[in-house]
Write an enzyme that holds these catalytic residues in place. Structure first.
Site, PDB file in Angstrom:
ATOM      1  CD  GLU A  15       7.082  41.486   7.263  1.00 39.90           C
ATOM      2  OE1 GLU A  15       6.171  42.240   7.639  1.00 39.90           O
ATOM      3  OE2 GLU A  15       6.890  40.455   6.606  1.00 39.90           O
ATOM      4  CD  GLU A  62      -2.542  41.554   6.530  1.00 37.68           C
ATOM      5  OE1 GLU A  62      -1.396  41.984   6.722  1.00 37.68           O
ATOM      6  OE2 GLU A  62      -2.832  40.346   6.611  1.00 37.68           O
ATOM      7  CG  ASN A 103      -1.157  40.193   2.801  1.00 38.66           C
ATOM      8  OD1 ASN A 103      -0.472  39.927   1.798  1.00 38.66           O
ATOM      9  ND2 ASN A 103      -0.807  39.850   4.013  1.00 38.66           N
ATOM     10  CE  LYS A 133       2.731  41.771   8.818  1.00 40.05           C
ATOM     11  NZ  LYS A 133       3.455  41.061   7.797  1.00 40.05           N
ATOM     12  CE  LYS A 149       8.616  37.812   5.142  1.00 40.92           C
ATOM     13  NZ  LYS A 149       7.347  37.682   4.402  1.00 40.92           N
ATOM     14  CD  GLU A 157      -0.220  44.485   4.701  1.00 46.06           C
ATOM     15  OE1 GLU A 157      -0.699  45.307   5.482  1.00 46.06           O
ATOM     16  OE2 GLU A 157      -0.367  43.251   4.837  1.00 46.06           O
ATOM     17  CB  SER A 158       2.368  40.175   0.226  1.00 45.36           C
ATOM     18  OG  SER A 158       2.191  40.016   1.595  1.00 45.36           O
TER      19      SER A 158
END
Ligand SMILES: O=C(O)c1ccccc1NCC(=O)[C@H](O)[C@H](O)COP(=O)(O)O
Length: 401
Positions: free
Chosen positions: A184, A296, A318, A247, A186, A354-355
């Site tokens: 990502e 998601e 997520n 995103k 970001k 994710e995350s």
């Protein structure tokens, strides 16, 4: 006659037939296509059955029968469509409200009068996702004025073909034996603030590609993530070969067209803010435009909903609660256990963890839970050398394997 649509409590299903029948009456000759947040739906209303719900003067009835709705009629109808959309979302367990609650327009008389008398509704967002969603709704309205959908459709016709996002993840997984990496790009996030001061999106993207990323995720939200569509475009124009995920917080089909014109190969659809019908439609639209869709989810309820929708190839779990910001990677494991996990394997879907993934142990943990791809931002973008950051995350250089 369904003069009063019963207020639904969370978890109860509001029959779509009832909603459409009621919309039919409320809207009269106005196309739902234009009113339900820009979502093109199958139902194009042509009947002029008299409304049970709105009080109209004889004059405005006459105007409407001539196809000229007054601006106050339109305000009432648009407001009422928003209210029906909220009801539908609540019936699917969606807690995020798409717009701030607004008072009924002057002259409104109808089923929501009773609802309004009953409850006090919070008029400030109840969590960050709701805040972002409310802002996005306004932002998209402004952007639509500047970039009308007709122009976007023309631009899409002349756009270069997209890259195979899902294929790149599968290939990377087979090649490395690790989950395919969506790295990502970001600069900042609401939970962590600024992640990198000297942020050069193209340099970071190129470093990720050298480091073995299968795909890239580029934040395009400006206000909360300091991202932008110009960053997506710049990465695409710099010759980066990895497929690109736009995103964004998608609340309107216009955004799918826009993402396609800016160089995206995939879009994000967040189940916490979209109804099943919206996901179904946005998925079809994405496919039509050659885009993959990463759908998601955050919890079991959303996973159950998404598994009931045909045509989803990529599901993201997520690990960050968007209400509390707490990150817990065991969420991935929890959502892949039991019946849901069985259905995912049966449908051969790719699950993206994710995350909150920082170490080789974290990667091994979510891989053992069943993911074939991971979406990682903070832990690699913060490194002085993001290419080395990827090797650190996997515990080995994944660009050569
Ligand atoms: O990250 C946030 O603070 C956030 C807040 C509200 C909505 C979404 C948010 N994050 C988006 C993401 O899901 C992450 O950027 C992505 O999964 C990567 O996470 P990480 O590796 O922990 O940076």
């Amino acid at each position: 006659m369904d003069a009063l649509v019963p207020v639904q409590s969370a978890g109860q299903r509001l029959p779509v037939r009832l909603v459409s029948a009621s919309l039919h009456r409320c809207i009269g000759s106005v196309s739902i296509r234009r009113l339900v947040s820009g979502f093109a739906m199958d139902t194009r209303i042509s009947s002029r059955a008299p409304s049970q719900f709105t009080i109209r003067s004889q004059q405005s009835d006459l105007k409407e029968s001539l196809g000229v709705a007054t601006s106050s009629d339109l305000r009432i109808k648009e407001w009422e469509v928003d209210m029906y959309q909220n009801e539908l979302a609540i019936s699917q367990g969606i807690r995020i409200r798409r717009k701030p609650p607004s008072k009924a327009p002057l002259g409104y008389s109808g089923p929501f009068e009773l609802r309004l008398l009953n409850g006090q509704v919070a008029d400030s967002p109840s969590n960050i996702l709701e805040e972002i969603t409310w802002f996005k709704d306004q932002e998209v309205s402004r952007m639509k004025e500047l970039n009308p959908i007709e122009a976007l459709k023309k631009a899409v016709e002349n756009a270069p073909p997209t890259k195979d996002f899902v294929g790149a993840l599968r290939t990377a997984h087979q090649r490395t034996g690790f989950p395919g990496l969506i790295a990502e790009v970001k600069k900042a996030s609401p939970s962590r603030g600024i992640l990198k001061e000297n942020f050069d999106p193209v340099e970071i993207a190129q470093a990720y590609e050298r480091g073995g990323a299968a795909c890239l995720s580029v934040l395009t939200d400006q206000k909360y993530f300091k991202g932008g569509f110009e960053k997506l475009e710049a990465i695409r124009s710099a010759g980066v070969k990895c497929p690109l995920l736009c995103k964004e917080f998608v609340v309107d089909p216009w955004q799918i067209y826009y993402a396609r014109t800016k160089g995206a190969d995939a879009v994000l659809l967040i189940a916490a803010i979209l109804t099943d019908l919206e996901i179904t439609y946005l998925l079809k639209l994405s496919k039509k435009l050659g885009l993959a869709a990463l759908v998601e989810v955050h919890d079991e309820r959303e996973m159950g909903r998404v598994l009931g929708i045909e045509g989803i190839e990529l599901v993201g779990i997520n690990n960050r609660s968007l209400e509390t910001f707490k990150v817990d990677i065991s969420n991935t494991k929890k959502l892949l256990e039991g019946e849901h996990g069985r259905q995912i394997r049966e449908k051969d879907m790719i699950v993206v963890g994710e995350s909150g993934l920082f170490t080789p142990d974290d990667i091994a943990y979510v891989q053992a839970a069943g993911v074939k791809a991971v979406l990682v931002g903070e832990s690699i973008v913060k490194q002085n050398d993001p290419e080395k950051g990827i090797a650190g995350l996997f515990g080995k250089n994944i660009s050569q394997t």
